[in-house]
Design an enzyme around this catalytic site. Structure first.
Site, PDB file in Angstrom:
ATOM      1  N   CYS A 273      13.671  15.078 -44.442  1.00  0.00           N
ATOM      2  CA  CYS A 273      12.388  14.894 -43.739  1.00  0.00           C
ATOM      3  C   CYS A 273      11.297  15.535 -44.591  1.00  0.00           C
ATOM      4  CB  CYS A 273      12.457  15.568 -42.372  1.00  0.00           C
ATOM      5  SG  CYS A 273      10.890  15.609 -41.494  1.00  0.00           S
ATOM      6  N   THR A 274      10.131  14.876 -44.593  1.00  0.00           N
ATOM      7  CA  THR A 274       9.016  15.373 -45.418  1.00  0.00           C
ATOM      8  C   THR A 274       8.639  16.831 -45.154  1.00  0.00           C
ATOM      9  OG1 THR A 274       7.614  14.412 -43.685  1.00  0.00           O
ATOM     10  CG2 THR A 274       7.832  13.174 -45.752  1.00  0.00           C
ATOM     11  N   HIS A 275       8.864  17.278 -43.916  1.00  0.00           N
ATOM     12  CA  HIS A 275       8.373  18.611 -43.530  1.00  0.00           C
ATOM     13  C   HIS A 275       9.323  19.753 -43.915  1.00  0.00           C
ATOM     14  CE1 HIS A 275       5.675  16.107 -41.286  1.00  0.00           C
ATOM     15  NE2 HIS A 275       5.096  17.110 -40.663  1.00  0.00           N
TER      16      HIS A 275
ATOM     17  N   SER B 130       4.248   8.852 -42.658  1.00  0.00           N
ATOM     18  CA  SER B 130       3.809   8.734 -41.273  1.00  0.00           C
ATOM     19  C   SER B 130       2.566   9.580 -40.995  1.00  0.00           C
ATOM     20  CB  SER B 130       4.935   9.199 -40.353  1.00  0.00           C
ATOM     21  OG  SER B 130       5.300  10.528 -40.675  1.00  0.00           O
TER      22      SER B 130
ATOM     23  N   CYS C  47       8.050   9.019 -46.552  1.00  0.00           N
ATOM     24  CA  CYS C  47       8.539   9.296 -45.195  1.00  0.00           C
ATOM     25  C   CYS C  47      10.023   8.939 -45.094  1.00  0.00           C
ATOM     26  CB  CYS C  47       7.741   8.456 -44.206  1.00  0.00           C
ATOM     27  SG  CYS C  47       8.300   8.631 -42.515  1.00  0.00           S
TER      28      CYS C  47
ATOM     29  N   TYR D 222       6.748   9.014 -36.896  1.00  0.00           N
ATOM     30  CA  TYR D 222       7.625   7.865 -37.127  1.00  0.00           C
ATOM     31  C   TYR D 222       9.073   8.198 -36.726  1.00  0.00           C
ATOM     32  CZ  TYR D 222       4.276   5.057 -39.933  1.00  0.00           C
ATOM     33  OH  TYR D 222       3.222   4.289 -40.371  1.00  0.00           O
ATOM     34  N   GLY D 223       9.358   9.474 -36.682  1.00  0.00           N
ATOM     35  CA  GLY D 223      10.741   9.911 -36.469  1.00  0.00           C
ATOM     36  C   GLY D 223      11.306   9.596 -35.107  1.00  0.00           C
TER      37      GLY D 223
ATOM     38  N   GLU E 140       4.059  21.907 -38.522  1.00  0.00           N
ATOM     39  CA  GLU E 140       2.641  21.555 -38.351  1.00  0.00           C
ATOM     40  C   GLU E 140       1.870  22.681 -37.665  1.00  0.00           C
ATOM     41  OE1 GLU E 140       1.832  17.517 -37.288  1.00  0.00           O
ATOM     42  OE2 GLU E 140       2.964  16.850 -39.035  1.00  0.00           O
TER      43      GLU E 140
HETATM   44  N1  DGL Z   1       7.451  11.964 -42.193  1.00  0.00           N
HETATM   45  C1  DGL Z   1       8.525  11.946 -41.221  1.00  0.00           C
HETATM   46  C2  DGL Z   1       9.862  11.874 -41.951  1.00  0.00           C
HETATM   47  O1  DGL Z   1       9.978  12.297 -43.082  1.00  0.00           O
HETATM   48  C3  DGL Z   1       8.481  13.176 -40.328  1.00  0.00           C
HETATM   49  C4  DGL Z   1       7.364  13.162 -39.326  1.00  0.00           C
HETATM   50  C5  DGL Z   1       7.445  12.015 -38.359  1.00  0.00           C
HETATM   51  O2  DGL Z   1       8.372  11.975 -37.526  1.00  0.00           O
HETATM   52  O3  DGL Z   1       6.599  11.154 -38.452  1.00  0.00           O
HETATM   53  O4  DGL Z   1      10.806  11.391 -41.393  1.00  0.00           O
END
Ligand code: DGL
Length: 266
Positions: free
Chosen positions: A185-187, A12, A74, A43-44, A153
């Site tokens: 989640c990626t973060h 995302s 993602c 995207y979340g 972020e």
């Molecule tokens: N990349 C999204 C995920 O891993 C996290 C950031 C978003 O919400 O876009 O779900």
């Protein structure tokens, strides 16, 4: 014969660089083409219908740029759009959920598995569906953690506020006595030190960026490995490039990299 295509990775936004980092650890000369949909992030918070459409556009963009395999970095997109992409595209598709399910089922002793992620990931119910197929005695406990993406972020990786929020998010999962926690989640890999501290030693952590990278490495090895490549061969695309993007990417990757702005419709 060696793998002569490109590994297409999409997310995302910039979070997918946590996957890029792990892929490069396992395959240092991996030829990567990345797309981060920074114009439409997050995207979340999106619905499955929108995520399917975006994921297909993202994957097609990577294919146009020469990707011969697709990695859905993602979690939100992987949770809602993997089957859809597999129906639509005749390419090998890797994603972050299934290898994390497998690892969590392997690691857990008491079968109580915690999942944290965006709302889209948690609401999709993908872990509640897949984990029992792998391990019938397992119980899944989930918690959306929407505040964690902005904290990462902002670079608040170890601040007092972040620690408090992580503790609050994890408390109900700890009360259920989970012994394994998936960072869905990626973060979240960037918050691993704080998550580990607040989860405590008893809880094992599954990092999806590592798990999906192992699958990509196996695939590339079976294809004969990659020949020579260099960082210059990588291409990192984003659909918008606000001023602070390079800084955030540096947080994920540990170095500054050139980003190109291009959208699937360009
Ligand atoms: N990349 C999204 C995920 O891993 C996290 C950031 C978003 O919400 O876009 O779900």
């Amino acid at each position: 014969m060696t793998f002569s295509g490109k590994i297409g990775i999409f997310d995302s936004g910039v979070g997918g660089f946590s996957v890029v980092k792990e892929v490069l650890k396992l395959i240092p000369n991996a030829p990567i083409v990345y797309f981060g949909d920074t114009a439409r992030t997050p995207y979340g918070t999106k619905s499955p219908e929108i995520l399917k459409r975006y994921a297909l556009e993202d994957a097609n963009f990577l294919i146009k740029k020469g990707a011969s395999i697709i990695v859905i970095a993602c979690h939100s997109a992987a949770s809602c759009a993997t089957d859809f992409l597999r129906e639509k595209l005749d390419y090998p598709i890797f994603e972050v959920v299934t290898p994390s399910v497998n690892e969590a089922c392997k690691l857990s002793k008491n079968g109580k598995i915690g999942i944290i992620g965006t709302r889209a990931t948690i609401i999709s119910g993908i872990y509640e569906r897949l984990i029992p197929l792998k391990r019938s005695d397992a119980k899944v406990f989930q918690r959306p953690c929407p505040l964690l993406v902005p904290l990462v972020e902002e670079g608040w990786l170890k601040s007092r506020e972040t620690r408090m929020i992580v503790r609050k998010y994890l408390r109900p999962l700890k009360e259920k006595q989970i012994d394994t926690l998936v960072l869905g989640c990626t973060h979240y890999p960037l918050l691993k030190p704080v998550i580990k501290e607040k989860a405590g030693k008893r809880i094992k952590i599954v990092d999806p960026s590592k798990e999906v990278s192992k699958l990509v490495k196996n695939y590339i090895d079976k294809e004969g490995g990659v020949s020579t490549s260099s960082f210059a061969q990588h291409e990192f695309f984003v659909s918008d490039l606000p001023a602070h993007t390079t800084e955030i990417v540096k947080r994920f990757l540990g170095k500054k990299i050139p980003l190109k702005k291009e959208t699937p419709k360009d």
